[in-house]
Every structure is written in structure tokens, then in C-alpha cells.
Design a protein around this motif. Structure first.
Motif, PDB file in Angstrom:
ATOM      1  N   LEU A 134       5.230  11.944  -1.212  1.00 27.30           N
ATOM      2  CA  LEU A 134       4.956  13.196  -0.533  1.00 27.30           C
ATOM      3  C   LEU A 134       5.400  14.340  -1.146  1.00 27.30           C
ATOM      4  O   LEU A 134       6.556  14.790  -1.569  1.00 27.30           O
ATOM      5  CB  LEU A 134       5.726  13.127   1.049  1.00 27.30           C
ATOM      6  N   ASP A 135       4.463  15.069  -1.718  1.00 26.37           N
ATOM      7  CA  ASP A 135       4.840  16.431  -2.212  1.00 26.37           C
ATOM      8  C   ASP A 135       5.016  17.416  -1.271  1.00 26.37           C
ATOM      9  O   ASP A 135       4.200  17.448  -0.160  1.00 26.37           O
ATOM     10  CB  ASP A 135       3.460  16.784  -3.171  1.00 26.37           C
ATOM     11  N   LEU A 136       5.641  18.353  -1.303  1.00 26.30           N
ATOM     12  CA  LEU A 136       6.115  19.388  -0.234  1.00 26.30           C
ATOM     13  C   LEU A 136       5.049  20.525  -0.317  1.00 26.30           C
ATOM     14  O   LEU A 136       4.989  21.348   0.512  1.00 26.30           O
ATOM     15  CB  LEU A 136       7.571  19.613  -0.693  1.00 26.30           C
ATOM     16  N   MET A 137       4.619  20.847  -1.698  1.00 27.54           N
ATOM     17  CA  MET A 137       3.986  22.146  -1.676  1.00 27.54           C
ATOM     18  C   MET A 137       2.480  21.865  -1.876  1.00 27.54           C
ATOM     19  O   MET A 137       1.866  21.708  -2.770  1.00 27.54           O
ATOM     20  CB  MET A 137       4.184  22.788  -3.065  1.00 27.54           C
ATOM     21  N   LEU A 138       1.876  21.681  -0.622  1.00 20.78           N
ATOM     22  CA  LEU A 138       0.386  21.393  -0.436  1.00 20.78           C
ATOM     23  C   LEU A 138      -0.401  22.773  -0.121  1.00 20.78           C
ATOM     24  O   LEU A 138       0.163  23.654   0.469  1.00 20.78           O
ATOM     25  CB  LEU A 138       0.353  20.344   1.072  1.00 20.78           C
ATOM     26  N   PRO A 139      -1.897  22.685  -0.352  1.00 13.23           N
ATOM     27  CA  PRO A 139      -2.361  23.933  -0.030  1.00 13.23           C
ATOM     28  C   PRO A 139      -2.484  24.343   1.431  1.00 13.23           C
ATOM     29  O   PRO A 139      -2.777  25.620   1.468  1.00 13.23           O
ATOM     30  CB  PRO A 139      -3.759  23.706  -0.854  1.00 13.23           C
ATOM     31  N   ASP A 140      -2.791  23.461   2.291  1.00 12.86           N
ATOM     32  CA  ASP A 140      -2.719  24.033   3.593  1.00 12.86           C
ATOM     33  C   ASP A 140      -1.721  23.987   4.388  1.00 12.86           C
ATOM     34  O   ASP A 140      -1.496  24.588   5.387  1.00 12.86           O
ATOM     35  CB  ASP A 140      -3.821  23.084   4.475  1.00 12.86           C
ATOM     36  N   ALA A 141      -0.541  23.218   4.107  1.00 13.78           N
ATOM     37  CA  ALA A 141       0.761  23.450   4.865  1.00 13.78           C
ATOM     38  C   ALA A 141       1.728  22.755   4.044  1.00 13.78           C
ATOM     39  O   ALA A 141       1.418  21.890   3.049  1.00 13.78           O
ATOM     40  CB  ALA A 141       0.577  22.695   6.349  1.00 13.78           C
ATOM     41  N   ASP A 142       3.177  22.903   4.105  1.00 11.43           N
ATOM     42  CA  ASP A 142       3.966  22.277   3.453  1.00 11.43           C
ATOM     43  C   ASP A 142       4.181  21.011   4.024  1.00 11.43           C
ATOM     44  O   ASP A 142       3.749  20.562   4.935  1.00 11.43           O
ATOM     45  CB  ASP A 142       5.284  23.142   3.543  1.00 11.43           C
ATOM     46  N   GLY A 143       4.815  20.046   3.050  1.00 13.48           N
ATOM     47  CA  GLY A 143       4.855  18.511   3.226  1.00 13.48           C
ATOM     48  C   GLY A 143       5.761  18.362   4.290  1.00 13.48           C
ATOM     49  O   GLY A 143       6.045  17.094   4.992  1.00 13.48           O
ATOM     50  N   SER A 152       0.917  -1.391   0.040  1.00 15.33           N
ATOM     51  CA  SER A 152      -0.150   0.133   0.084  1.00 15.33           C
ATOM     52  C   SER A 152       0.901   1.329  -0.016  1.00 15.33           C
ATOM     53  O   SER A 152       1.810   1.371   0.665  1.00 15.33           O
ATOM     54  CB  SER A 152      -0.977  -0.053   1.073  1.00 15.33           C
ATOM     55  N   ILE A 153       0.358   2.284  -0.845  1.00 16.44           N
ATOM     56  CA  ILE A 153       1.343   3.355  -0.887  1.00 16.44           C
ATOM     57  C   ILE A 153       0.150   4.520  -0.722  1.00 16.44           C
ATOM     58  O   ILE A 153      -0.943   4.576  -1.064  1.00 16.44           O
ATOM     59  CB  ILE A 153       1.808   3.534  -2.383  1.00 16.44           C
ATOM     60  N   LEU A 154       0.497   5.648   0.090  1.00 18.42           N
ATOM     61  CA  LEU A 154       0.049   6.879   0.300  1.00 18.42           C
ATOM     62  C   LEU A 154       0.420   7.679  -0.447  1.00 18.42           C
ATOM     63  O   LEU A 154       1.788   8.183  -0.580  1.00 18.42           O
ATOM     64  CB  LEU A 154       0.001   7.332   1.559  1.00 18.42           C
ATOM     65  N   LEU A 155      -0.155   8.477  -1.506  1.00 17.11           N
ATOM     66  CA  LEU A 155       0.395   9.584  -2.521  1.00 17.11           C
ATOM     67  C   LEU A 155      -0.375  10.991  -1.953  1.00 17.11           C
ATOM     68  O   LEU A 155      -1.223  11.303  -2.159  1.00 17.11           O
ATOM     69  CB  LEU A 155      -0.238   9.149  -3.698  1.00 17.11           C
ATOM     70  N   VAL A 156       0.521  11.727  -1.586  1.00 19.26           N
ATOM     71  CA  VAL A 156       0.174  12.933  -1.057  1.00 19.26           C
ATOM     72  C   VAL A 156       0.472  13.881  -2.299  1.00 19.26           C
ATOM     73  O   VAL A 156       1.591  14.423  -2.489  1.00 19.26           O
ATOM     74  CB  VAL A 156       0.793  13.372   0.363  1.00 19.26           C
ATOM     75  N   GLU A 157      -0.625  14.203  -2.929  1.00 23.29           N
ATOM     76  CA  GLU A 157      -0.210  15.215  -4.260  1.00 23.29           C
ATOM     77  C   GLU A 157      -1.455  16.028  -4.375  1.00 23.29           C
ATOM     78  O   GLU A 157      -2.640  15.444  -4.435  1.00 23.29           O
ATOM     79  CB  GLU A 157       0.023  14.353  -5.171  1.00 23.29           C
ATOM     80  N   ASP A 158      -1.273  17.528  -4.419  1.00 25.96           N
ATOM     81  CA  ASP A 158      -2.469  18.445  -4.473  1.00 25.96           C
ATOM     82  C   ASP A 158      -3.010  18.574  -6.073  1.00 25.96           C
ATOM     83  O   ASP A 158      -4.103  18.997  -6.413  1.00 25.96           O
ATOM     84  CB  ASP A 158      -2.623  19.621  -3.759  1.00 25.96           C
ATOM     85  N   ASN A 159      -1.915  18.303  -6.874  1.00 32.17           N
ATOM     86  CA  ASN A 159      -2.336  18.302  -8.287  1.00 32.17           C
ATOM     87  C   ASN A 159      -3.183  17.133  -8.803  1.00 32.17           C
ATOM     88  O   ASN A 159      -2.599  16.239  -9.042  1.00 32.17           O
ATOM     89  CB  ASN A 159      -1.016  18.558  -9.293  1.00 32.17           C
ATOM     90  N   ALA A 160      -4.408  17.386  -9.132  1.00 33.46           N
ATOM     91  CA  ALA A 160      -5.370  16.311  -9.262  1.00 33.46           C
ATOM     92  C   ALA A 160      -5.007  15.398 -10.412  1.00 33.46           C
ATOM     93  O   ALA A 160      -4.854  14.254 -10.564  1.00 33.46           O
ATOM     94  CB  ALA A 160      -6.760  16.788  -9.496  1.00 33.46           C
ATOM     95  N   PRO A 161      -4.712  16.193 -11.535  1.00 31.82           N
ATOM     96  CA  PRO A 161      -4.526  15.246 -12.876  1.00 31.82           C
ATOM     97  C   PRO A 161      -3.096  14.521 -12.815  1.00 31.82           C
ATOM     98  O   PRO A 161      -2.995  13.334 -13.012  1.00 31.82           O
ATOM     99  CB  PRO A 161      -4.077  16.291 -13.879  1.00 31.82           C
TER     100      PRO A 161
END
Length: 248
Positions: A58-67, A3-12
């Protein structure tokens, strides 16, 4: 299933990566914000072996806080899940900060899919090998190191290891007795380009020996392989001394 958690705010981008990872046989959970990621990583979500996910992208540039907040929270809780950082922040200072907070690897956008999949596979393989050490417990001589909890003791007394010392030791342990070159360790632990000339590895090896070896001047476990690099051995290996030099 892995299992992998993908943290990314760019939907496409997130959907594209999810589809490709699932095609490779992974189970993927998406999180678009730091809050969603932290919620997915709560202990209540953990599997019976205590792990929530096998890997985190993990993306570092997220809309509510940095990664970095997610990464720091994960490591402060004692969670050793491998983290592969995906980000457009390509400056060396950003990479160093990520590794200091406990990232295991770093890919700068834009990246090639094949490279990403290869790094995912490599991190998972390293993690599985480390997991064979009784949940990250490594014992040798009078020393006991818990790689997940990031604690170390000698005869039951705490040893003060810095974050990079833990990561360097873990990199040696993961090789199961095989040699690690200085360039490999610079890339894996510090994220440096192999062309960088640095004494960082030598300095940290010396500190690890001072703290973990019975006699730092004659190390029996963190040994030098002449003109190649270093390796870790659980069983003591007698040496005539181990000067740290450019030829190590």
C-alpha cells in the motif's frame, strides 16, 4: 496461488513491481487509487476462506485519498490481511501513524527490490503461521483472543486491549513459543530503529500480563527469558515472578 493487491499510483513503478512479483510466483492485482483499492477489497471479492488477498502493498500518497484511509477501513472492518506500506513519507511520525492504523511493515522509497521481496516473503510466512491458529483464535487459561477481530475475553467477559497490545500479543504468538527480543518487537510492532532505547515494550508487556494473566506478578503465559526477551506459551509455565528490567 498467493495473491497480492498492489496499491500504487506511479504506473511505471507499479508495473515493474507487478512483473517482479509475478516472476516470483505471486498473482498481482493493481489499484491506482484508494477507491480502486477499497473496491477490490469488498466482501464480494473474497475467496471461500473469507480473504480477498494474502497481502497488500500500500502506497500512502494516492491521488484521491491517502493510504491511511484504506488501511483504517480495512482494519475497522476486522480484516487482518497483512499490509506492507510503501511510501516516500519517511518521517518517524508517518511510520508511527501507519503502525497505529494497523500496518504490519513499512518500506521507505526508494527501496531495493531484494529487500522488498524478502519482506513480502517474511510477512506471508508469519501470516500463514498465524492462520494455523484456527483463523486467528488463540485460547489459553481462561482467555480467548481473536487476533483478526481484535477481541479478547476472559470467562466470556470482554477485555479491553488497545491496538498495540493486540499487535504485540500477535507478534509473540507468531513465534510459536520462540523468544522475541525487545529490539525485534520494537521494529515489528512500532517500527522503531533497533538503536532506539525505549521502555515501550516493557510497559506494554506489563499491561498484557495485567489483562491476560491469572496473576500478573507471576505470569504463566507471557514469560520473561532472562537477558533475552519474551515469549508466549499456551501451557502455563510456573515462575517465581517476572520483574520487567533492562536485562529482559
Amino acid at each position: 496461488m498467493t495473491s497480492i493487491l498492489l496499491v500504487e499510483d506511479n504506473a511505471p513503478l507499479a508495473q515493474g513491481l507487478k512483473s517482479n512479483l509475478e516472476f516470483e510466483g505471486y498473482e498481482v492485482v493493481l489499484a491506482a487509487t484508494a477507491q480502486e483499492a477499497l473496491a477490490a477489497l469488498t466482501p464480494e471479492s473474497a475467496s471461500p476462506n473469507g480473504a480477498v488477498f494474502d497481502l497488500i502493498l500500500l502506497d500512502l500518497m494516492l491521488p484521491d485519498a491517502d493510504g491511511y484511509r484504506v488501511l483504517r477501513s480495512l482494519r475497522e472492518s476486522g480484516d487482518g490481511t497483512p499490509v506492507l506500506v510503501l511510501t516516500a513519507l519517511g518521517e518517524e511520525a508517518d511510520k508511527v501513524r501507519g503502525f497505529r492504523f494497523g500496518a504490519d511493515d513499512y518500506v521507505t522509497k526508494p527501496f531495493g527490490l531484494l529487500e522488498l521481496l524478502a519482506r513480502v516473503d517474511a510477512l506471508l510466512r508469519r501470516s500463514r503461521r498465524a492462520g494455523q491458529d484456527k483463523d486467528g483464535i488463540v485460547t489459553f487459561g481462561e482467555v480467548r483472543v481473536d487476533l483478526h477481530a481484535r477481541t479478547a475475553t476472559r470467562r466470556g467477559r470482554p477485555l479491553a486491549l488497545r491496538p498495540k497490545e493486540f499487535e504485540l500479543f500477535a507478534a509473540l504468538v507468531r513465534r510459536e513459543g520462540k523468544v522475541a527480543t525487545r529490539n525485534e518487537l520494537l521494529r515489528e510492532v512500532w517500527g522503531y530503529d533497533p538503536a532506539v532505547v525505549s521502555r515501550t515494550v516493557d510497559t506494554h508487556i506489563a499491561e498484557l500480563r495485567r489483562k491476560l494473566e491469572r496473576d500478573a506478578a507471576h505470569p504463566e503465559h507471557i514469560v520473561t527469558v532472562l537477558k533475552t526477551g519474551y515469549r508466549f506459551s499456551r501451557r502455563p509455565e510456573p515462575t517465581a515472578g517476572a520483574p520487567v528490567s533492562d536485562d529482559a
